[in-house]
Design a protein around this motif. Structure first.
Motif, PDB file in Angstrom:
ATOM      1  N   PHE A   1      29.536  40.978  51.540  1.00 37.06           N
ATOM      2  CA  PHE A   1      30.199  40.523  50.317  1.00 37.06           C
ATOM      3  C   PHE A   1      29.126  40.120  49.315  1.00 37.06           C
ATOM      4  CE2 PHE A   1      33.322  40.250  53.578  1.00 37.06           C
ATOM      5  CZ  PHE A   1      34.559  40.378  52.968  1.00 37.06           C
ATOM      6  N   TRP A   2      29.246  40.630  48.083  1.00 37.25           N
ATOM      7  CA  TRP A   2      28.180  40.427  47.099  1.00 37.25           C
ATOM      8  C   TRP A   2      28.709  40.592  45.679  1.00 37.25           C
ATOM      9  CZ3 TRP A   2      26.472  44.370  43.782  1.00 37.25           C
ATOM     10  CH2 TRP A   2      27.102  45.603  43.975  1.00 37.25           C
ATOM     11  N   ALA A   3      27.835  40.292  44.709  1.00 33.94           N
ATOM     12  CA  ALA A   3      28.115  40.543  43.289  1.00 33.94           C
ATOM     13  C   ALA A   3      26.796  40.889  42.605  1.00 33.94           C
ATOM     14  CB  ALA A   3      28.753  39.324  42.631  1.00 33.94           C
ATOM     15  N   SER A   4      26.865  41.671  41.547  1.00 34.60           N
ATOM     16  CA  SER A   4      25.641  42.134  40.883  1.00 34.60           C
ATOM     17  C   SER A   4      24.896  41.026  40.141  1.00 34.60           C
ATOM     18  CB  SER A   4      25.965  43.280  39.916  1.00 34.60           C
ATOM     19  OG  SER A   4      26.775  42.820  38.858  1.00 34.60           O
ATOM     20  N   TRP A   5      25.593  39.930  39.807  1.00 35.67           N
ATOM     21  CA  TRP A   5      24.972  38.821  39.077  1.00 35.67           C
ATOM     22  C   TRP A   5      24.318  37.791  40.006  1.00 35.67           C
ATOM     23  CZ3 TRP A   5      27.217  34.693  41.214  1.00 35.67           C
ATOM     24  CH2 TRP A   5      28.536  34.818  41.686  1.00 35.67           C
ATOM     25  N   CYS A   6      24.442  37.997  41.319  1.00 36.38           N
ATOM     26  CA  CYS A   6      24.030  36.998  42.314  1.00 36.38           C
ATOM     27  C   CYS A   6      22.564  37.207  42.724  1.00 36.38           C
ATOM     28  CB  CYS A   6      24.980  37.128  43.508  1.00 36.38           C
ATOM     29  SG  CYS A   6      24.395  36.492  45.069  1.00 36.38           S
ATOM     30  N   PRO A   7      21.640  36.282  42.369  1.00 35.39           N
ATOM     31  CA  PRO A   7      20.222  36.461  42.720  1.00 35.39           C
ATOM     32  C   PRO A   7      19.958  36.634  44.217  1.00 35.39           C
ATOM     33  CG  PRO A   7      20.444  34.784  41.026  1.00 35.39           C
ATOM     34  CD  PRO A   7      21.837  35.111  41.481  1.00 35.39           C
ATOM     35  N   PRO A   8      20.582  35.848  45.122  1.00 43.60           N
ATOM     36  CA  PRO A   8      20.330  36.084  46.552  1.00 43.60           C
ATOM     37  C   PRO A   8      20.831  37.461  47.013  1.00 43.60           C
ATOM     38  CG  PRO A   8      21.264  33.892  46.226  1.00 43.60           C
ATOM     39  CD  PRO A   8      21.379  34.610  44.929  1.00 43.60           C
ATOM     40  N   CYS A   9      21.887  37.960  46.374  1.00 45.85           N
ATOM     41  CA  CYS A   9      22.386  39.301  46.706  1.00 45.85           C
ATOM     42  C   CYS A   9      21.339  40.345  46.325  1.00 45.85           C
ATOM     43  CB  CYS A   9      23.699  39.594  45.980  1.00 45.85           C
ATOM     44  SG  CYS A   9      25.045  38.444  46.356  1.00 45.85           S
TER      45      CYS A   9
ATOM     46  N   ALA B   1      18.130  39.857  46.097  1.00 48.85           N
ATOM     47  CA  ALA B   1      16.979  39.720  46.990  1.00 48.85           C
ATOM     48  C   ALA B   1      17.244  40.349  48.358  1.00 48.85           C
ATOM     49  CB  ALA B   1      16.623  38.243  47.146  1.00 48.85           C
ATOM     50  N   GLU B   2      18.506  40.291  48.802  1.00 48.33           N
ATOM     51  CA  GLU B   2      18.867  40.788  50.129  1.00 48.33           C
ATOM     52  C   GLU B   2      19.086  42.309  50.165  1.00 48.33           C
ATOM     53  OE1 GLU B   2      21.926  38.706  52.985  1.00 48.33           O
ATOM     54  OE2 GLU B   2      23.030  40.089  51.687  1.00 48.33           O
ATOM     55  N   THR B   3      19.460  42.886  49.041  1.00 47.59           N
ATOM     56  CA  THR B   3      19.879  44.286  49.008  1.00 47.59           C
ATOM     57  C   THR B   3      18.830  45.286  49.494  1.00 47.59           C
ATOM     58  OG1 THR B   3      21.541  43.850  47.324  1.00 47.59           O
ATOM     59  CG2 THR B   3      20.802  46.118  47.519  1.00 47.59           C
ATOM     60  N   PRO B   4      17.549  45.180  49.135  1.00 47.20           N
ATOM     61  CA  PRO B   4      16.592  46.170  49.659  1.00 47.20           C
ATOM     62  C   PRO B   4      16.569  46.228  51.191  1.00 47.20           C
ATOM     63  CG  PRO B   4      15.622  44.986  47.827  1.00 47.20           C
ATOM     64  CD  PRO B   4      16.915  44.279  48.147  1.00 47.20           C
ATOM     65  N   ASP B   5      16.648  45.064  51.842  1.00 51.10           N
ATOM     66  CA  ASP B   5      16.682  45.043  53.311  1.00 51.10           C
ATOM     67  C   ASP B   5      17.981  45.635  53.839  1.00 51.10           C
ATOM     68  OD1 ASP B   5      14.193  43.832  53.433  1.00 51.10           O
ATOM     69  OD2 ASP B   5      15.024  41.806  53.459  1.00 51.10           O
ATOM     70  N   LEU B   6      19.068  45.353  53.159  1.00 51.62           N
ATOM     71  CA  LEU B   6      20.369  45.889  53.561  1.00 51.62           C
ATOM     72  C   LEU B   6      20.377  47.416  53.450  1.00 51.62           C
ATOM     73  CD1 LEU B   6      23.129  44.823  54.530  1.00 51.62           C
ATOM     74  CD2 LEU B   6      23.842  44.758  52.146  1.00 51.62           C
ATOM     75  N   VAL B   7      19.815  47.931  52.369  1.00 45.13           N
ATOM     76  CA  VAL B   7      19.725  49.381  52.181  1.00 45.13           C
ATOM     77  C   VAL B   7      18.855  49.999  53.286  1.00 45.13           C
ATOM     78  CG1 VAL B   7      18.807  51.193  50.670  1.00 45.13           C
ATOM     79  CG2 VAL B   7      20.192  49.339  49.700  1.00 45.13           C
ATOM     80  N   GLU B   8      17.733  49.346  53.584  1.00 49.80           N
ATOM     81  CA  GLU B   8      16.851  49.850  54.648  1.00 49.80           C
ATOM     82  C   GLU B   8      17.573  49.854  55.999  1.00 49.80           C
ATOM     83  OE1 GLU B   8      12.821  48.500  57.005  1.00 49.80           O
ATOM     84  OE2 GLU B   8      12.983  47.927  54.881  1.00 49.80           O
ATOM     85  N   MET B   9      18.279  48.763  56.320  1.00 54.35           N
ATOM     86  CA  MET B   9      19.000  48.690  57.603  1.00 54.35           C
ATOM     87  C   MET B   9      20.132  49.723  57.667  1.00 54.35           C
ATOM     88  SD  MET B   9      17.587  46.438  59.534  1.00 54.35           S
ATOM     89  CE  MET B   9      15.958  46.429  58.842  1.00 54.35           C
TER      90      MET B   9
ATOM     91  N   LYS C   1      15.221  39.722  56.605  1.00 52.85           N
ATOM     92  CA  LYS C   1      15.273  41.051  57.211  1.00 52.85           C
ATOM     93  C   LYS C   1      15.437  40.941  58.732  1.00 52.85           C
ATOM     94  CE  LYS C   1      12.626  45.363  57.295  1.00 52.85           C
ATOM     95  NZ  LYS C   1      11.398  45.999  56.789  1.00 52.85           N
ATOM     96  N   SER C   2      14.699  40.018  59.354  1.00 56.12           N
ATOM     97  CA  SER C   2      14.780  39.878  60.811  1.00 56.12           C
ATOM     98  C   SER C   2      16.136  39.341  61.249  1.00 56.12           C
ATOM     99  CB  SER C   2      13.644  38.990  61.338  1.00 56.12           C
ATOM    100  OG  SER C   2      13.755  37.690  60.802  1.00 56.12           O
ATOM    101  N   ALA C   3      16.701  38.404  60.485  1.00 55.39           N
ATOM    102  CA  ALA C   3      18.026  37.864  60.819  1.00 55.39           C
ATOM    103  C   ALA C   3      19.092  38.956  60.701  1.00 55.39           C
ATOM    104  CB  ALA C   3      18.366  36.693  59.908  1.00 55.39           C
ATOM    105  N   MET C   4      18.950  39.792  59.677  1.00 54.68           N
ATOM    106  CA  MET C   4      19.886  40.903  59.482  1.00 54.68           C
ATOM    107  C   MET C   4      19.806  41.880  60.650  1.00 54.68           C
ATOM    108  SD  MET C   4      20.038  43.435  56.171  1.00 54.68           S
ATOM    109  CE  MET C   4      20.064  42.076  55.009  1.00 54.68           C
ATOM    110  N   GLU C   5      18.577  42.221  61.040  1.00 56.46           N
ATOM    111  CA  GLU C   5      18.415  43.171  62.140  1.00 56.46           C
ATOM    112  C   GLU C   5      18.915  42.586  63.459  1.00 56.46           C
ATOM    113  OE1 GLU C   5      15.717  46.872  63.199  1.00 56.46           O
ATOM    114  OE2 GLU C   5      14.600  45.161  62.413  1.00 56.46           O
TER     115      GLU C   5
END
Length: 196
Positions: free
Chosen positions: A89-97, A99-107, A183-187
């Motif tokens: 769950f995310w939004a384009s205006w959300c700074p933590p979103c 920051a997290e997106t490159p790792d999410l795309v990689e995973m 990234k490690s928590a996501m993985e």
């Protein structure tokens, strides 16, 4: 004097006894989630459609929903049974979103043959053109689902974003994390899902 102390002592015991009875009576009348009879949180007309309660928490059936993706295709969560699913769950205006997106795309690329990734955009708080631009900028290849009225965010109690949920093949929530993931928590979350 001794008699007054004795009366106060008995009154105190009586008060405590009444308080305990009130608490017990309140517990007997409080609503409970019965896994055998609870109805799905979003079933039409409140009919009982599941034998396990739907709650946005690990161990419970993931609440079902239907949303459109950016191309107008309908995606229904219950149609994904048999697959392992990650919802973000995310939004384009959300700074933590952001920051997290490159790792999410990689995973999502690394585990694309094992896990179905879906981004659930809180479109009710976002601008659709901004969502499309965000997806292009970050080269997101997994489907982005548009929560235009905020119903799914409410259903999943996504009070803080990003928020990530993993769901096993049977539709049960394995894990839920509120806030930005490293990234490690996501993985680790994905590996835990793959063990199920």
């Amino acid at each position: 004097m001794e008699q007054k102390k004795s009366i106060r002592w008995y009154a105190g015991i009586l008060f405590i006894g009444m308080l305990v009875l009130a608490v017990v009576a309140g517990m007997e009348n409080s609503p409970r989630i019965d896994k055998q009879t609870a109805s799905s949180a979003n079933s039409p007309g409140g009919k009982q459609t599941a034998d396990v309660a739907s709650l946005p928490r690990p161990g419970y059936m993931a609440p079902d929903f239907t949303l459109q993706d950016l191309n107008g295709n309908q995606v229904k969560l219950s149609d994904l049974k048999g697959k392992k699913v990650l919802l973000n769950f995310w939004a384009s205006w959300c700074p933590p979103c952001k920051a997290e997106t490159p790792d999410l795309v990689e995973m999502s690329e690394k585990y694309k043959d094992q896990v179905a990734f879906y981004g659930v955009n809180l479109t009710v708080t976002d601008v659709e053109e901004g969502v499309k631009q965000f997806a292009a900028d970050y080269r997101i290849r997994y489907p982005i689902l548009m929560d235009r009225d905020g119903r799914v965010a409410n259903l999943y109690q996504a009070n803080a974003i990003p928020m990530t949920v993993t769901i096993d093949r049977n539709g049960f929530i394995v894990d839920r994390r509120d806030g930005q993931l490293s990234k490690s928590a996501m993985e680790n979350m994905i590996k835990k899902l793959l063990e199920r």
